[in-house]
Design an enzyme around this catalytic site. Structure first.
Site, mmCIF file in Angstrom:
data_model
loop_
_atom_site.group_PDB
_atom_site.id
_atom_site.type_symbol
_atom_site.label_atom_id
_atom_site.label_comp_id
_atom_site.label_asym_id
_atom_site.label_seq_id
_atom_site.Cartn_x
_atom_site.Cartn_y
_atom_site.Cartn_z
ATOM 1 N N ILE A 24 -8.398 -3.719 -13.300
ATOM 2 C CA ILE A 24 -9.651 -2.972 -13.163
ATOM 3 C C ILE A 24 -9.514 -1.557 -13.716
ATOM 4 O O ILE A 24 -10.353 -1.076 -14.471
ATOM 5 C CB ILE A 24 -10.087 -2.908 -11.681
ATOM 6 C CG1 ILE A 24 -10.351 -4.318 -11.140
ATOM 7 C CG2 ILE A 24 -11.328 -2.041 -11.524
ATOM 8 C CD1 ILE A 24 -10.665 -4.347 -9.661
ATOM 9 N N GLY A 27 -4.286 4.483 -13.192
ATOM 10 C CA GLY A 27 -4.202 5.919 -12.974
ATOM 11 C C GLY A 27 -2.778 6.402 -13.102
ATOM 12 O O GLY A 27 -1.872 5.651 -13.479
ATOM 13 N N ASP A 141 -8.833 15.342 -2.606
ATOM 14 C CA ASP A 141 -8.945 14.961 -4.021
ATOM 15 C C ASP A 141 -10.341 14.433 -4.319
ATOM 16 O O ASP A 141 -10.504 13.434 -5.005
ATOM 17 C CB ASP A 141 -7.888 13.910 -4.378
ATOM 18 C CG ASP A 141 -7.731 13.747 -5.888
ATOM 19 O OD1 ASP A 141 -8.101 14.690 -6.614
ATOM 20 O OD2 ASP A 141 -7.256 12.694 -6.343
#
Length: 657
Positions: A24, A27, A141
């Site tokens: 998908i 990172g 974050d």
């Protein structure tokens, strides 16, 4: 080539339960895959930590922290975490699968969102964040990439990988965490985060949704961080005049530089957002062009469409209002009354015409005066910064300002030399049309006196760097030095790695790193290799074995640490984390038995003993005559020329009667 076709994870059965289907996203810390839970027969998203991070305990701890933080939250606006585990050397999280897009995808497609879209998305995000804050969790974050817009209309916060327990002084550690564009001033300057740091990130996200870009921009992360720490976030309406004042107030409240001036947590901001939303709906007239719109994210496809269809975010206007014509009023009036009223209306009409003419004339005059005449005002734009003088001149002259031919100078820690750093009047100032403006050209960082770091401890040096002010850069390098006491400064380096120890000046806010003494290397002479290795490992040094030499140390023990010299003939520098070489012993060096034939016994015995041999004399000559012509040496055992260890026994033979 499709990335899935080369990914070895595709098709793998993870932990005997989760069948990996496709990738998908990827990172910096992990890769997210679509998988099937074979036990419950449902689709899930699995986040797998990158293999090269598996040995890093800090990353594994952060990875597990995400599972714990998310698992503590049961809220419809937070991505659910179902499971966490490890298969072989891979740590993974099992999460709820949400087909759809991220807020970042939506911004890249539409750039600017409507007021109502912004309010709807922010209400969902703040609801999830309020649940996290209530549970004592700071996300740390928040950014558009971590806001998921599902195809079925749900909006959820994800990625609690940097989450920590909330407190007044939650520190980030040695390095700043999170995305630089959304970091609060206290995170940049002090490395501290609490719930109000999340609120600041929410404010930056709202600004970006309303304006189409972030408030602070720069070529380097340090430039953006400097602006967060030292500048005030502007009103969104300054860049997009369609933004209502109520949302300006929300953004400026959430992005206040001082944490105490912001909402204390997401619940406080959410309550205010509800009130703002309600007041805006009341204020806007329900027409086709201005009706408040609700944001809906449609499902992937109707039942008749293929399953892989992707939904788009669509906005539906309010229903058109049908306005019924008023029923005719049955009035009976006589002719005189009607005539009188007509005359009054006619007189009133002339006055209205005259008033309108005056108003139009006044408006035209005011428009000229303030728009093009001497009363017009111009804001000096920040776009002139970081541009060449020629580019800045064009920008300002296009605004109707007069730019001086004489260039001024200004120090700037961020903007490169010879580019425009500011202006006089300063950037952001509002001046009259036609006003003179002088460009100030960057001379680079302001030169500041360098503190006398010699004889400072590490803590004293850190304080001196902060007060200068320079920018301290981790990590501290610890170097072994026999002349400087442990904990004291050996050297101070600039951004290029050159020493500024003893220099007169250095640029304001420029990077500074420290080399600190770790003391002398330990004395491991005559220690066993194992003991010496452990001693050095305790000092964060690695060990390898080098040559063997003869020495007075026992065979197999350590003689010394190799202090080979570098190309300049100086001893090699040893720092924490380096590998040192151990020289080991072959025992004492062998010595050849000298030829002492024809020498007197006394002289031969003295010569052999000087070489550390143990001497035995066999002769019939009394010892009192060994140093005379009656006592010559007739031979030795072992014989002359043989090599023996020091301390070995040698027999001297003299005359036999």
């Amino acid at each position: 080539m499709n990335a899935n076709s080369t990914d070895p994870m595709i098709g793998r059965l993870l932990d005997g339960r989760y069948q990996i289907r496709s990738r998908i996203a990827r990172g910096g810390m992990a890769t997210v895959y679509l998988a099937t839970d074979e036990r419950l027969q449902r689709k899930v998203a699995i986040k797998v930590m990158h293999g090269h991070l598996a040995d890093d305990s800090k990353f594994k701890e952060r990875f597990v922290q995400e599972a714990r933080s998310s698992a503590r939250l049961a809220h419809p606006n937070v991505v659910n975490v179902f499971d966490q585990g490890q298969d072989s050397d891979m740590a993974y999280l099992v999460m709820e699968y949400l087909p759809g897009i991220t807020l970042r995808d939506l911004l890249e497609e539409h750039r600017i969102l409507t007021t109502e879209q912004t309010l709807d998305i922010m209400e969902a995000v703040l609801a999830g964040l309020a649940a996290a804050h209530k549970a004592g969790i700071v996300h740390r974050d928040l950014k558009p990439e971590n806001v998921l817009l599902a195809d079925d209309g749900r909006i959820k916060i994800g990625d609690f990988g940097l989450a920590r327990a909330a407190s007044a002084n939650t520190a980030t550690g040695a390095a700043l965490l999170g995305t630089i564009a959304y970091l609060s001033p206290e995170l940049v300057t002090r490395g501290l985060a609490d719930t109000r740091s999340d609120i600041y990130a929410i404010g930056i996200m709202m600004y970006e949704m309303l304006v189409g870009e972030q408030p602070f921009k720069g070529e380097q992360p340090m430039q953006i961080a400097y602006q967060h720490a030292n500048e005030v976030v502007p009103s969104p309406s300054a860049a997009n005049h369609l933004v209502p004042a109520e949302l300006d107030d929300l953004v400026l409240w959430a992005t206040s530089r001082e944490p105490d001036d912001r909402p204390k947590d997401a619940r406080v901001l959410l309550d205010q957002l509800y009130q703002t939303h309600s007041s805006l709906m009341t204020a806007l007239p329900p027409t086709a062009s201005t009706a408040v719109q609700r944001t809906m994210v449609l499902p992937s496809a109707p039942a008749s469409e293929p399953q892989n269809s992707t939904a788009d975010t669509q906005v539906f206007g309010a229903e058109l209002q049908q306005v019924a014509a008023p029923a005719p009023t049955q009035v009976s009036e006589n002719t005189t009354t009607l005539s009188t009223r007509a005359t009054k209306r006619k007189k009133r009409g002339w006055w209205l015409v005259a008033l309108i003419v005056l108003l139009v004339g006044g408006a035209a005059g005011a428009g000229w005066y303030f728009g093009a005449g001497p009363g017009s005002q111009v804001t000096i734009p920040d776009s002139i910064q970081n541009s060449t003088p020629a580019e800045a001149r064009v920008i300002l002259e296009d605004l109707g300002l007069e730019v001086s031919d004489e260039l001024g100078e200004a120090y700037d820690a961020v903007i490169a030399v010879d580019l425009v750093a500011n202006s006089d009047p300063a950037v952001g100032a509002i001046v009259a049309n036609g006003s003179p403006v002088q460009l100030l050209i960057s001379q680079g960082p302001r030169p500041l006196p360098v503190p006398n770091f010699a004889d400072m401890t590490e803590d004293e040096a850190r304080t001196a760097i902060s007060e200068a002010p320079f920018t301290f850069v981790e990590p501290v390098v610890r170097q072994f030095d026999s002349e400087i006491e442990a904990g004291f400064i050996i050297d101070v380096l600039d951004a290029d790695g050159a020493s500024i120890l003893g220099a007169e000046n250095y640029g304001e806010l420029q990077e500074v790193s420290l080399i600190v003494s770790a003391g002398s290397l330990p004395d491991v002479a005559c220690s066993s290799v194992d003991n010496a290795t452990q001693t050095l490992a305790d000092l964060q040094l690695n060990v390898e074995l080098g040559i063997e030499v003869f020495s007075d140390c026992d065979e197999g023990t350590v003689v010394s640490i190799d202090s080979e010299k570098n190309d300049e003939g100086e001893p090699r520098i040893v720092r924490e984390g380096d590998t040192v070489t151990l020289i080991t012993s072959r025992g004492p060096e062998p010595v050849q038995v000298p030829d002492v034939s024809d020498e007197w016994i006394a002289a031969a015995k003295a010569e052999l003993e000087s070489l550390d041999f143990v001497v035995t004399v066999i002769t019939d000559i009394p010892q009192g005559f060994w140093n005379s012509s009656f006592a010559p040496v007739s031979g030795t055992d072992p014989g002359a020329g043989e090599s023996l260890k020091r301390g070995s026994e040698v027999t001297l033979y003299g005359p036999q009667l």
